[in-house]
Scaffold this active site. Structure first.
Site, PDB file in Angstrom:
ATOM      1  CD  GLU A  23      25.654  -4.369 -65.303  1.00 17.25           C
ATOM      2  OE1 GLU A  23      25.263  -5.452 -65.788  1.00 17.25           O
ATOM      3  OE2 GLU A  23      25.367  -3.256 -65.781  1.00 17.25           O
ATOM      4  CE  LYS A  84      17.521  -7.178 -67.235  1.00 19.41           C
ATOM      5  NZ  LYS A  84      16.734  -6.207 -68.036  1.00 19.41           N
ATOM      6  CB  VAL A 104      22.628  -2.439 -60.938  1.00 18.97           C
ATOM      7  CG1 VAL A 104      23.012  -1.630 -59.695  1.00 18.97           C
ATOM      8  CG2 VAL A 104      23.373  -1.915 -62.158  1.00 18.97           C
ATOM      9  CG  ASP A 136       8.535  -1.414 -64.896  1.00 14.42           C
ATOM     10  OD1 ASP A 136       9.392  -1.819 -64.087  1.00 14.42           O
ATOM     11  OD2 ASP A 136       8.557  -1.701 -66.109  1.00 14.42           O
ATOM     12  CB  SER A 138      14.976  -0.657 -61.532  1.00 15.04           C
ATOM     13  OG  SER A 138      16.127  -1.436 -61.290  1.00 15.04           O
ATOM     14  CB  ALA A 139      15.061  -4.817 -57.841  1.00 18.58           C
ATOM     15  CG  ASP A 140      19.139  -1.623 -60.680  1.00 13.50           C
ATOM     16  OD1 ASP A 140      19.044  -2.857 -60.516  1.00 13.50           O
ATOM     17  OD2 ASP A 140      19.498  -1.100 -61.754  1.00 13.50           O
ATOM     18  CE  LYS A 157      20.488   0.427 -68.407  1.00 16.13           C
ATOM     19  NZ  LYS A 157      20.827   0.194 -66.984  1.00 16.13           N
TER      20      LYS A 157
END
Length: 298
Positions: A23, A84, A104, A136, A138-140, A157
């Site tokens: 990435e 981003k 990612v 919230d 992440s789309a990961d 993380k």
């Protein structure tokens, strides 16, 4: 989505030579200059040393680039205003013909479209602390679930709600494998204290499971703990994360800006030992990803 696949990468894919995707938001947004560029090049060197072709992915001039060259890497590392790019951003950034560093999630989608089976990163995104209020996430997580790519990372993380992140991965049907560990790694921290159901001890074990999962058209997460000599202590990091989250609330930091804000704050609070740990785990993950890619192509 138009792909611009570098000749070296295209030749490798055609000849069943292993390729590892990388990435690029870590270059554009994750690491400070000049270490972002030196690290990007070091990751490619680590992968090449094992006989595998690296393919750094980014958006540029209306196409998804699979295998960024030196000039593009330097632009990602040094230009201001690089977008981003998560999954929601791919179409707008392509249409604007802007320069974008892929997260990612976006990298997984583009890698899958190119036929790349393995991706190396530092730590994935996940469910944020306080998600019961902010929603919230992440789309990961959904990207890994939907695309047949093995994502090699040091877990998620530490700034995230790691227990909820694991729950979401389970709900989405994503196998989470510990690489030489029975616990979910936590980025800078070797262990989160959260047990994993599946463990492998080498690339062969990971590849055996990967073949079955990728054949289902879905992805999986292979978690490599940061080396002990580079790791930070859990108690130290937890205290600093709480301080950073409180500061982000005061400063009104939300959405895509939150994780970079928290990671920068952690770097400063730990006298940049967190940055050193980040770079160490990125390099280790690249090596493991290359070994898995080699085994998948054997």
């Amino acid at each position: 989505m138009n792909l611009s696949i570098a000749p070296e990468v295209a030749k490798a894919l055609e000849a069943n030579v292993p390729v590892v995707a990388l990435e690029s938001t870590v270059i554009a947004h994750g690491l400070p200059r000049p270490r972002n560029l030196t690290t990007a090049k070091a990751l490619e060197t680590e992968i090449r040393a094992l006989g595998v072709v690296p393919a750094t992915i980014a958006l540029h001039d209306g196409v998804a680039v699979v295998g960024a060259g030196d000039v593009l890497l330097e632009r990602l590392a040094n230009e201001a205003g690089v977008a981003k790019v998560s999954i929601r951003d791919i179409a707008p950034v392509l249409a604007a013909r802007s320069l974008g560093g892929t997260t990612v999630a976006a990298t997984v989608e583009i890698a899958a479209a190119a036929g790349i089976q393995v991706l190396a990163t530092g730590g994935i995104g996940g469910v944020h602390r306080g998600a019961e209020r902010s929603f919230d996430e992440s789309a990961d997580l959904e990207a890994i679930a939907r695309h047949p790519v093995v994502v090699v990372s040091a877990g998620a993380k530490y700034v995230l709600d790691l227990a909820l992140t694991l729950e979401r991965l389970e709900t989405l049907g994503v196998p989470v494998l510990g690489y030489g560990t029975d616990e979910f790694p936590a980025f800078y921290v070797r262990s989160s204290g959260l047990r994993l159901q599946y463990r492998v001890n080498d690339a062969l074990g990971a590849a055996r499971i990967a073949r079955e999962q990728l054949a289902r058209g879905a992805g999986m997460l292979l978690c490599v703990p940061v080396a002990a000599e580079s790791a930070l202590g859990r108690d130290e990091v937890e205290e600093q994360v709480r301080n950073a989250i409180a500061a982000s609330d005061r400063d009104g930091i939300r959405g895509a800006d939150l994780t970079p804000y928290l990671l920068r704050a952690l770097g400063e609070a730990t006298n940049y030992r967190a940055l050193d740990a980040n770079i160490a785990l990125l390099r280790a993950n690249a090596q493991v990803a290359a070994q898995v890619a080699l085994t998948l192509c054997a």
